[in-house]
Design an enzyme around this catalytic site. Structure first.
Site, PDB file in Angstrom:
ATOM      1  N   MET A  22       0.850  -1.195   0.000  1.00 38.43           N
ATOM      2  CA  MET A  22       0.000   0.000   0.000  1.00 38.43           C
ATOM      3  C   MET A  22       0.883   1.242   0.000  1.00 38.43           C
ATOM      4  O   MET A  22       1.680   1.439   0.919  1.00 38.43           O
ATOM      5  CB  MET A  22      -0.945  -0.013   1.213  1.00 38.43           C
ATOM      6  N   CYS A  39      -2.427  -1.942  -9.879  1.00 39.55           N
ATOM      7  CA  CYS A  39      -2.602  -0.573  -9.394  1.00 39.55           C
ATOM      8  C   CYS A  39      -3.222   0.304 -10.480  1.00 39.55           C
ATOM      9  O   CYS A  39      -2.720   0.351 -11.603  1.00 39.55           O
ATOM     10  CB  CYS A  39      -1.268   0.006  -8.944  1.00 39.55           C
ATOM     11  N   ASN A  76      -7.541 -11.171  -2.774  1.00 37.74           N
ATOM     12  CA  ASN A  76      -7.403  -9.848  -2.175  1.00 37.74           C
ATOM     13  C   ASN A  76      -8.643  -9.028  -2.511  1.00 37.74           C
ATOM     14  O   ASN A  76      -9.259  -9.228  -3.539  1.00 37.74           O
ATOM     15  CB  ASN A  76      -6.120  -9.183  -2.729  1.00 37.74           C
ATOM     16  N   GLY A 123      -5.625  -5.824   3.051  1.00 35.69           N
ATOM     17  CA  GLY A 123      -5.065  -4.505   2.832  1.00 35.69           C
ATOM     18  C   GLY A 123      -5.382  -3.531   3.944  1.00 35.69           C
ATOM     19  O   GLY A 123      -4.797  -3.569   5.021  1.00 35.69           O
TER      20      GLY A 123
END
Length: 331
Positions: free
Chosen positions: A16, A98, A209, A232
Site C-alpha cells: 500500500m 494498481c 485480495n 489490505g
C-alpha cells in the site's frame, strides 16, 4: 534463516503506497511472526535509472518480506528484480493491479491486464535474473474487459512464463472514470471468479485480495481451497485485529500477540530510527490504529497525533500514551 515466502503467503499484508513502509512492516512483524509482508510499490525506473537504492532498505527482522515492483520493460524489471534479490528480499512481485494515473502513464500497473504477453515476457526476464520467487498481483480485468475471458488467458500466459504464485484482487479496475480511491471500493467484488480460477489452475498458488477485513473471512476462503489471503486496509487501520491472532489461527503456531507488548518492543527501534535522523511521527503514524476498538484508543491516537510532530518528540511520548492506555483499561 529466512522464512519460506510461499508458506508465509497463507496470509499477507498488501502493498500500500505511503503505508507499508519499513517502519510499518517492523510493527506488523512484532504482531505476527508468520505473515508475509509487502513493500510499497517501487518502480523499476526509480531503481535502475534513478539509482534510488534507498527505496530497498528494510530491517532484517521483517522477513519474510516481498518487494513489489512496478514497470513494463522486461530488461529494466530484470535489473530491478536483481537489485531487490541482492538486497535480500524473499520474493519479487510484479504489480499488474494498481489503477493510479501515475502508474498508467508509466504503462504499468493494472493497464498491463491488456497485454498478458508482455507480462509473461517480464516474468520470464525477472525469473532469469533472480533466485527469489517471482510472483504477480493482478485484477480480474479492467474497463470493458470480460473477466471470465481475460483472467484465465492472463493466468495461462504468466504460468507458461514460470510464475507459480499469483494474488488476484477480486475487482475490476476502471482506468477510465474512477479515481484510484474509488477503484478500491466501487467495482463489485467477484470472489467466486477467483475460486473458479483455483479450480481451473490447481497447480497455481492463488491468493485472494479485496474487501477482506477479518481473520474469520480469511479462513472462509482458505477453507474453500484458496492457498492464501491478502488483507489490505484493515491490516493497516486495525492491525491488532488482523495480525495478533494470525499465527495460531492461520498457521497453527505460536500464540495471540499483545499490541501493548509490541509497543514496548518498538521503543528501542524508535530510539535507533530517531538517532538515524527520522522524525517520531514518521513511525508513530503507522501505530495510530493499534488499539482500535479498545478502551483508551481515542486518547492513544490523540496523544500520538498531536505530540509526535513536535520538535524533540521521542520514545517517552509513546511510553506516556501506552501508560494512559493501561490506566483506561484498569479503570
Amino acid at each position: 534463516m529466512k522464512n519460506n515466502a510461499q508458506k508465509a503467503a497463507r496470509l499477507s499484508v498488501a502493498p500500500m503506497m505511503d503505508w507499508t513502509t519499513s517502519d510499518c512492516r517492523y510493527l506488523h512483524r512484532l504482531l505476527s511472526r508468520e505473515t508475509l509482508l509487502y513493500t510499497e510499490m517501487v518502480t523499476a525506473p526509480a531503481l535502475v535509472r534513478g539509482g534510488a537504492l534507498h527505496l530497498l532498505d528494510f530491517h532484517n527482522d521483517e522477513h519474510p518480506v516481498a518487494l513489489q515492483l512496478g514497470g513494463s520493460d522486461p530488461v529494466e524489471l530484470a535489473e530491478a528484480a536483481k537489485l531487490g534479490s541482492d538486497a535480500g528480499y524473499d520474493e519479487i512481485n510484479l504489480n499488474c493491479g494498481c489503477p493510479s494515473d501515475r502508474v498508467q502513464s508509466g504503462a504499468f500497473g493494472a493497464v498491463l491486464m491488456q497485454t498478458p504477453e508482455l507480462v509473461a515476457d517480464c516474468v520470464a526476464a525477472m525469473r532469469e535474473a533472480v533466485k527469489a520467487e517471482v510472483t504477480v498481483k493482478c485484477r480480474i480485468g479492467i474497463d470493458e474487459q470480460e473477466p471470465q475471458e481475460v483472467l484465465p488467458d492472463f493466468l495461462d500466459k504468466i504460468r507458461a512464463a514460470g510464475c507459480r504464485r499469483v494474488t488476484i484482487h477480486a475487482r475490476k479496475a476502471w482506468l477510465q472514470g474512477l479515481s484510484p480511491k474509488e477503484n478500491r471500493d466501487i467495482p463489485p467484488l467477484d470472489y467466486e471468479l477467483v475460486h473458479q480460477m483455483k479450480a481451473a489452475f490447481p497447480d497455481l498458488h492463488i491468493s485472494i485480495n479485496g474487501g477482506i477485513a477479518t481473520l474469520t473471512e480469511a479462513k472462509l476462503h482458505l477453507d474453500r481451497g484458496l492457498d492464501g489471503v491478502m488483507v489490505g486496509r484493515a491490516a493497516y487501520h486495525q492491525p491488532a485485529e488482523v495480525l495478533c491472532g494470525a499465527d495460531p489461527e492461520i498457521y497453527g503456531t505460536g500464540s495471540v500477540s499483545d499490541p501493548a507488548e509490541a509497543v514496548r518492543q518498538m521503543l528501542p527501534y524508535i530510539e535507533a530510527r530517531l538517532s538515524d535522523g527520522a522524525k517520531l511521527n514518521q513511525i508513530t503514524r503507522h501505530m495510530l490504529g493499534l488499539f482500535a476498538g479498545r478502551p483508551g484508543a481515542r486518547q492513544w491516537r490523540r496523544m500520538l497525533s498531536e505530540g509526535a510532530c513536535r520538535a524533540g518528540a521521542g520514545p517517552e511520548l509513546v511510553e506516556q500514551a501506552l501508560a494512559q492506555m493501561a490506566d483506561r483499561a484498569a479503570a
